[in-house]
Design a protein around this motif. Sequence first.
Motif, PDB file in Angstrom:
ATOM      1  N   LEU A 182      -4.871   3.003   3.031  1.00 19.35           N
ATOM      2  CA  LEU A 182      -3.796   2.750   3.979  1.00 19.35           C
ATOM      3  C   LEU A 182      -3.049   1.463   3.650  1.00 19.35           C
ATOM      4  N   VAL A 183      -1.746   1.483   3.898  1.00 20.41           N
ATOM      5  CA  VAL A 183      -0.899   0.302   3.733  1.00 20.41           C
ATOM      6  C   VAL A 183      -0.028   0.190   4.974  1.00 20.41           C
ATOM      7  N   ALA A 184       0.153  -1.037   5.472  1.00 19.32           N
ATOM      8  CA  ALA A 184       1.016  -1.259   6.631  1.00 19.32           C
ATOM      9  C   ALA A 184       1.977  -2.398   6.334  1.00 19.32           C
ATOM     10  N   GLY A 222      -5.473  -1.139 -10.761  1.00 17.33           N
ATOM     11  CA  GLY A 222      -6.173  -0.211  -9.891  1.00 17.33           C
ATOM     12  C   GLY A 222      -5.511   0.027  -8.549  1.00 17.33           C
ATOM     13  N   GLY A 223      -6.357   0.162  -7.525  1.00 13.58           N
ATOM     14  CA  GLY A 223      -5.883   0.453  -6.180  1.00 13.58           C
ATOM     15  C   GLY A 223      -4.989  -0.634  -5.625  1.00 13.58           C
ATOM     16  N   ARG A 224      -5.234  -1.864  -6.033  1.00 14.13           N
ATOM     17  CA  ARG A 224      -4.403  -2.978  -5.561  1.00 14.13           C
ATOM     18  C   ARG A 224      -2.946  -2.797  -6.008  1.00 14.13           C
ATOM     19  N   ARG A 225      -2.777  -2.265  -7.201  1.00 12.67           N
ATOM     20  CA  ARG A 225      -1.425  -2.002  -7.724  1.00 12.67           C
ATOM     21  C   ARG A 225      -0.710  -0.955  -6.858  1.00 12.67           C
ATOM     22  N   LEU A 226      -1.432   0.105  -6.492  1.00 13.59           N
ATOM     23  CA  LEU A 226      -0.855   1.145  -5.649  1.00 13.59           C
ATOM     24  C   LEU A 226      -0.500   0.571  -4.275  1.00 13.59           C
ATOM     25  N   HIS A 227      -1.366  -0.254  -3.698  1.00 18.44           N
ATOM     26  CA  HIS A 227      -1.072  -0.917  -2.420  1.00 18.44           C
ATOM     27  C   HIS A 227       0.203  -1.734  -2.538  1.00 18.44           C
ATOM     28  N   TRP A 228       0.322  -2.514  -3.611  1.00 14.87           N
ATOM     29  CA  TRP A 228       1.488  -3.375  -3.817  1.00 14.87           C
ATOM     30  C   TRP A 228       2.757  -2.527  -3.889  1.00 14.87           C
ATOM     31  N   LEU A 229       2.726  -1.463  -4.706  1.00 20.38           N
ATOM     32  CA  LEU A 229       3.897  -0.609  -4.870  1.00 20.38           C
ATOM     33  C   LEU A 229       4.284   0.072  -3.557  1.00 20.38           C
ATOM     34  N   CYS A 230       3.296   0.585  -2.833  1.00 23.12           N
ATOM     35  CA  CYS A 230       3.572   1.260  -1.556  1.00 23.12           C
ATOM     36  C   CYS A 230       4.171   0.298  -0.538  1.00 23.12           C
ATOM     37  N   SER A 231       3.622  -0.904  -0.463  1.00 23.08           N
ATOM     38  CA  SER A 231       4.137  -1.868   0.517  1.00 23.08           C
ATOM     39  C   SER A 231       5.569  -2.260   0.190  1.00 23.08           C
ATOM     40  N   ARG A 232       5.886  -2.409  -1.080  1.00 23.49           N
ATOM     41  CA  ARG A 232       7.258  -2.781  -1.449  1.00 23.49           C
ATOM     42  C   ARG A 232       8.222  -1.642  -1.218  1.00 23.49           C
ATOM     43  N   LEU A 233       7.790  -0.401  -1.456  1.00 24.34           N
ATOM     44  CA  LEU A 233       8.645   0.756  -1.163  1.00 24.34           C
ATOM     45  C   LEU A 233       8.889   0.841   0.347  1.00 24.34           C
ATOM     46  N   MET A 234       7.837   0.701   1.150  1.00 20.81           N
ATOM     47  CA  MET A 234       7.994   0.740   2.607  1.00 20.81           C
ATOM     48  C   MET A 234       8.948  -0.355   3.067  1.00 20.81           C
ATOM     49  N   LEU A 269      16.558 -14.934   0.898  1.00 19.93           N
ATOM     50  CA  LEU A 269      17.833 -15.050   1.612  1.00 19.93           C
ATOM     51  C   LEU A 269      17.913 -14.124   2.834  1.00 19.93           C
ATOM     52  N   SER A 270      16.824 -14.048   3.596  1.00 22.89           N
ATOM     53  CA  SER A 270      16.801 -13.206   4.782  1.00 22.89           C
ATOM     54  C   SER A 270      16.125 -13.957   5.924  1.00 22.89           C
ATOM     55  N   ASP A 271      16.562 -13.687   7.154  1.00 21.79           N
ATOM     56  CA  ASP A 271      15.917 -14.292   8.316  1.00 21.79           C
ATOM     57  C   ASP A 271      14.833 -13.393   8.893  1.00 21.79           C
ATOM     58  N   LEU A 272      14.563 -12.262   8.246  1.00 22.60           N
ATOM     59  CA  LEU A 272      13.521 -11.342   8.708  1.00 22.60           C
ATOM     60  C   LEU A 272      12.137 -11.856   8.312  1.00 22.60           C
ATOM     61  N   GLU A 273      11.172 -11.661   9.206  1.00 23.82           N
ATOM     62  CA  GLU A 273       9.776 -12.007   8.942  1.00 23.82           C
ATOM     63  C   GLU A 273       9.061 -10.736   8.503  1.00 23.82           C
ATOM     64  N   ILE A 274       8.086 -10.886   7.593  1.00 26.16           N
ATOM     65  CA  ILE A 274       7.347  -9.714   7.115  1.00 26.16           C
ATOM     66  C   ILE A 274       5.857 -10.004   7.082  1.00 26.16           C
ATOM     67  N   SER A 275       5.089  -8.943   7.138  1.00 24.46           N
ATOM     68  CA  SER A 275       3.643  -9.038   7.006  1.00 24.46           C
ATOM     69  C   SER A 275       3.149  -7.750   6.377  1.00 24.46           C
ATOM     70  N   PHE A 276       2.145  -7.861   5.508  1.00 23.37           N
ATOM     71  CA  PHE A 276       1.555  -6.712   4.838  1.00 23.37           C
ATOM     72  C   PHE A 276       0.063  -6.653   5.142  1.00 23.37           C
ATOM     73  N   SER A 277      -0.495  -5.446   5.125  1.00 23.46           N
ATOM     74  CA  SER A 277      -1.937  -5.277   5.227  1.00 23.46           C
ATOM     75  C   SER A 277      -2.310  -3.987   4.521  1.00 23.46           C
ATOM     76  N   HIS A 278      -3.548  -3.906   4.055  1.00 24.25           N
ATOM     77  CA  HIS A 278      -4.040  -2.667   3.462  1.00 24.25           C
ATOM     78  C   HIS A 278      -5.542  -2.576   3.679  1.00 24.25           C
ATOM     79  N   SER A 279      -6.006  -1.350   3.749  1.00 24.33           N
ATOM     80  CA  SER A 279      -7.436  -1.088   3.913  1.00 24.33           C
ATOM     81  C   SER A 279      -7.694   0.325   3.410  1.00 24.33           C
ATOM     82  N   GLY A 280      -8.604   0.466   2.482  1.00 22.59           N
ATOM     83  CA  GLY A 280      -8.853   1.786   1.897  1.00 22.59           C
ATOM     84  C   GLY A 280      -7.585   2.311   1.266  1.00 22.59           C
TER      85      GLY A 280
END
Length: 90
Positions: free
Chosen positions: A58-60, A8-20, A45-56
């Motif tokens: 929206l994906v960030a 469902g919507g969780r799948r779309l959130h996951w895909l959008c966040s990974r594309l972003m 293998l990266s020194d970058l920090e990441i964070s994800f969020s979603h609501s409705g």
Amino acid sequence: MQLSVIKGGRRLHWLCSRLMLHLMTNENERTPCLKDEFGKPHLHLSDLEISFSHSGDLVAVALSRHLVGIDIQLSVNKIHRIKHKFVRPE
């Protein structure tokens, strides 16, 4: 996590966040996004920090060389009743 188990919507959130994330890293190939023992996402293998969020709908995604956290929330009536749980008075 395998994409086939996300529905469902969780799948779309996951895909959008990974594309972003892929677009933000500006790499030719996708860098694997893994989870540590606490469930916190990190780039392999990266020194970058990441964070994800979603609501409705929206994906960030936040990406930084420093510790980073992001949280988005649609403004709904309930949010005003519980804002004391996550918003400081100032």
